[in-house]
Design a protein around this motif. Structure first.
Motif, PDB file in Angstrom:
ATOM      1  N   GLN A   5       0.836  -1.203   0.000  1.00 45.91           N
ATOM      2  CA  GLN A   5       0.000   0.000   0.000  1.00 45.91           C
ATOM      3  C   GLN A   5       0.875   1.260   0.000  1.00 45.91           C
ATOM      4  OE1 GLN A   5      -3.229   0.313  -0.492  1.00 45.91           O
ATOM      5  NE2 GLN A   5      -3.345  -1.896  -0.715  1.00 45.91           N
ATOM      6  N   THR A   6       1.961   1.211   0.758  1.00 51.27           N
ATOM      7  CA  THR A   6       2.894   2.341   0.788  1.00 51.27           C
ATOM      8  C   THR A   6       3.476   2.568  -0.599  1.00 51.27           C
ATOM      9  OG1 THR A   6       3.435   2.021   3.116  1.00 51.27           O
ATOM     10  CG2 THR A   6       5.074   3.169   1.781  1.00 51.27           C
ATOM     11  N   ARG A  53       2.165   1.679  -3.442  1.00 52.68           N
ATOM     12  CA  ARG A  53       1.092   2.137  -4.325  1.00 52.68           C
ATOM     13  C   ARG A  53       0.908   3.644  -4.178  1.00 52.68           C
ATOM     14  NH1 ARG A  53      -3.681   3.736  -3.563  1.00 52.68           N
ATOM     15  NH2 ARG A  53      -3.842   2.956  -1.449  1.00 52.68           N
ATOM     16  N   LYS A  54       0.925   4.119  -2.940  1.00 52.31           N
ATOM     17  CA  LYS A  54       0.791   5.559  -2.695  1.00 52.31           C
ATOM     18  C   LYS A  54       1.974   6.319  -3.288  1.00 52.31           C
ATOM     19  CE  LYS A  54      -1.774   4.964   1.615  1.00 52.31           C
ATOM     20  NZ  LYS A  54      -1.690   5.125   3.077  1.00 52.31           N
ATOM     21  N   ASN A  55       3.156   5.738  -3.189  1.00 51.86           N
ATOM     22  CA  ASN A  55       4.339   6.379  -3.773  1.00 51.86           C
ATOM     23  C   ASN A  55       4.220   6.487  -5.292  1.00 51.86           C
ATOM     24  OD1 ASN A  55       5.443   6.598  -1.217  1.00 51.86           O
ATOM     25  ND2 ASN A  55       6.778   4.826  -1.444  1.00 51.86           N
ATOM     26  N   GLU A  68       1.410   6.574  -6.989  1.00 55.09           N
ATOM     27  CA  GLU A  68       0.377   7.575  -7.273  1.00 55.09           C
ATOM     28  C   GLU A  68       0.949   8.983  -7.160  1.00 55.09           C
ATOM     29  OE1 GLU A  68      -2.728   6.559  -4.540  1.00 55.09           O
ATOM     30  OE2 GLU A  68      -3.480   4.936  -5.814  1.00 55.09           O
ATOM     31  N   ARG A  73       4.620  13.234   1.225  1.00 56.77           N
ATOM     32  CA  ARG A  73       4.571  11.785   1.007  1.00 56.77           C
ATOM     33  C   ARG A  73       5.744  11.089   1.679  1.00 56.77           C
ATOM     34  NH1 ARG A  73       2.340   7.918   2.029  1.00 56.77           N
ATOM     35  NH2 ARG A  73       3.239   6.047   1.181  1.00 56.77           N
ATOM     36  N   GLU A 110       4.847  10.780   5.282  1.00 61.44           N
ATOM     37  CA  GLU A 110       3.834   9.733   5.452  1.00 61.44           C
ATOM     38  C   GLU A 110       4.447   8.344   5.271  1.00 61.44           C
ATOM     39  OE1 GLU A 110       0.859  10.598   2.531  1.00 61.44           O
ATOM     40  OE2 GLU A 110       0.171  12.401   3.560  1.00 61.44           O
ATOM     41  N   SER A 111       5.291   8.205   4.274  1.00 64.45           N
ATOM     42  CA  SER A 111       5.907   6.910   3.989  1.00 64.45           C
ATOM     43  C   SER A 111       6.798   6.462   5.145  1.00 64.45           C
ATOM     44  CB  SER A 111       6.723   7.010   2.695  1.00 64.45           C
ATOM     45  OG  SER A 111       7.231   5.765   2.325  1.00 64.45           O
ATOM     46  N   GLU A 127       4.549   5.306   7.902  1.00 62.80           N
ATOM     47  CA  GLU A 127       3.993   3.989   7.585  1.00 62.80           C
ATOM     48  C   GLU A 127       5.035   2.899   7.802  1.00 62.80           C
ATOM     49  OE1 GLU A 127       2.724   4.607   3.561  1.00 62.80           O
ATOM     50  OE2 GLU A 127       1.028   5.867   4.167  1.00 62.80           O
TER      51      GLU A 127
END
Length: 154
Positions: free
Chosen positions: A44-45, A47-49, A51, A138, A141-142, A145
């Motif tokens: 998920q991390t 995937r967010k990166n 995006e 990000r 956040e990463s 996470e």
């Protein structure tokens, strides 16, 4: 004959799909199991990166396109101003008037070039600040996470 804009990079990003890349990562790691590590949260991390990468690329592309359009507009304005100035100088018969007009034109051209330079640099700065802000957020956040994932291992 239609010509393409050599600065239009949108075709490069048309096929970029961060969801598909994240899915490929997930499929690649689905067979791998690391004891105590939640691979789904790591995926998920990532995937967010991906995006974020896509959105920042789009922002940079949009900023570049706006910059190019503005520069083209500035060039058109400059050509119109030079044409008008040439006509005005051609109509003047007195050499003293021509000299005075030339000085005025030089002053005006210098001020316009300075204003255009400031406008362009502001456009670039705004795009860079926006993208840098997104990336910085990000990264924070990463890292958070990742800390949470590691904390679960203990």
């Amino acid at each position: 004959m239609a010509t393409q804009n050599p600065f239009d990079f949108s075709a490069l990003f048309a096929s970029f799909d961060p969801q598909a890349i994240a899915k490929q990562f997930q499929e690649g790691f689905s067979g791998a199991s690391i004891p105590g590590i939640d691979t789904n949260s790591l995926m998920q991390t990532q995937r967010k990166n991906m995006e974020l990468l896509m959105s920042t690329n789009q922002a940079m592309l949009a900023g570049s396109q706006a910059l190019i359009q503005r520069q083209a507009s500035m060039l058109q304005e400059a050509i119109a101003e030079v044409t008008a100035a040439a006509k005005k100088l051609a109509e003047s018969g007195n050499p003293q008037d021509v000299s005075a007009q030339q000085v005025e034109l030089l002053q005006s051209a210098f001020e316009k070039a300075l204003a255009n330079s400031n406008e362009i640099s502001n456009m670039v700065r705004q795009t860079q600040e926006s993208v840098a802000g997104q990336v910085n957020n990000r990264i924070s956040e990463s890292l958070q996470e990742l800390k949470e994932t590691i904390a679960k291992v203990k």
